[in-house]
Write an enzyme that holds these catalytic residues in place. Structure first.
Site, short mmCIF file in Angstrom:
data_model
loop_
_atom_site.label_atom_id
_atom_site.label_comp_id
_atom_site.label_asym_id
_atom_site.label_seq_id
_atom_site.Cartn_x
_atom_site.Cartn_y
_atom_site.Cartn_z
N PRO A 62 43.80 62.32 23.24
CA PRO A 62 44.14 63.78 22.44
C PRO A 62 43.16 64.36 22.12
O PRO A 62 41.78 63.70 21.58
CB PRO A 62 44.83 62.99 21.56
CG PRO A 62 45.07 61.90 21.97
CD PRO A 62 44.58 60.82 23.25
N GLU A 63 42.49 65.41 22.70
CA GLU A 63 41.84 65.96 22.30
C GLU A 63 42.31 67.64 21.08
O GLU A 63 43.39 68.01 21.51
CB GLU A 63 40.52 66.29 23.21
CG GLU A 63 39.96 65.27 23.35
CD GLU A 63 38.27 65.35 24.51
OE1 GLU A 63 38.27 65.97 24.31
OE2 GLU A 63 38.17 64.04 24.89
N LYS B 165 41.57 68.83 16.35
CA LYS B 165 43.27 67.68 16.92
C LYS B 165 43.76 67.03 15.55
O LYS B 165 44.57 66.48 15.92
CB LYS B 165 41.51 66.64 16.84
CG LYS B 165 40.77 66.77 18.32
CD LYS B 165 40.00 64.96 18.03
CE LYS B 165 39.01 65.36 18.69
NZ LYS B 165 37.76 63.50 18.65
#
Length: 263
Positions: free
Chosen positions: A2-3, A51
């Protein structure tokens, strides 16, 4: 991994299923929020900040002054799923950290690294640098923050969310490669403007993709230039891709590079 692009897409899915609707039930499956109940309140908006993901919840009644935001960070394993009520979950129930239901939709946050309720989320996240996926992204402020410590390595600076929010380990490797810069070079040796521009373009291009790509290819083995390709041939010069560790704000993190294309 996840970014910023992953979180942006998650916010878009949640917004479609929750925004403007009233929560009919909520379950927080972590000890610190076990007694919290937001049922009966409306979901005002869903947004991403780097994020971080925020689900803004309205007041319990007009004038109550108790609006809240559900703040989550996916970290390494987290994910949000949203679907029609009654559909089977795609992950085991024991991984669920929060369940939000409306009349027709259900949103479930699995294995979230951070989950909390915030009365003033913008103040809590004020330390973050400019969000690369924000409509009002402040390019000059991002350049200023990145350049504040010219002796820091560019590999560490790109990952520091206080300087510019949204880049994670995958994009960091790819950005350095595409700019032809060794991640161990100092910030003072790097032309920061084009690096910031490339960072925004890459995240923007991937913000709604189901499969992230920096090469323009969508085949599983063709999406990345260097990330995850240790020991494989550089797609440009056929030099062996290397992998190492570089010190960052969150500890040592892996990074990939081509010793010939990056100088």
């Amino acid at each position: 991994m996840p970014e910023g692009d992953t979180v942006f897409a998650a916010a878009a899915r949640l917004r479609q299923g929750l925004a403007g609707r009233t929560l009919t039930s909520t379950q927080f499956r972590i000890p610190s929020l076990a007694t919290s109940d937001l049922s009966g309140r409306a979901v005002v908006s869903v947004r991403s900040r780097g994020k971080h993901l925020l689900i803004d919840i309205g007041e319990s009644e007009p004038g109550a002054g108790d609006a809240l935001s559900i703040h989550s960070h996916l970290k390494m394993e987290g994910v949000w799923h949203v679907h029609r009520r009654g559909q089977k979950w795609r992950r085991p129930a024991y991984q669920a950290r929060v369940v939000l239901r409306t009349d027709d939709h259900e949103a479930v946050g699995f294995d979230l690294g951070t989950l909390e309720l915030l009365a003033d989320p913008d103040a809590a996240l004020a330390y973050l640098g400019p969000d690369l996926l924000a409509d009002d992204f402040d390019r000059e402020e991002a350049i200023r923050r990145l350049g504040a410590d010219p002796d820091q390595t560019i590999g560490a600076a790109l990952l520091d969310q206080r300087l510019m929010a949204g880049v994670g380990n995958v994009f960091r490797s790819e950005i350095c490669y595409l700019r032809g810069v060794l991640p161990t070079r100092t910030v003072g040796e790097v032309d920061l403007g084009p690096m910031v521009d490339l960072s925004r373009r890459l995240l923007w291009a991937n913000r709604m993709r189901s499969a992230r790509t920096t090469t323009g290819q969508t085949s599983p083995n063709g999406r990345m230039w260097v990330y995850g390709r240790k020991g494989q041939l550089c797609r440009r010069c056929a030099t062996i891709i290397r992998r190492g560790e570089i010190q960052s704000t969150g500890g040592d993190r892996s990074i990939y590079w081509c010793p010939r294309c990056q100088t």
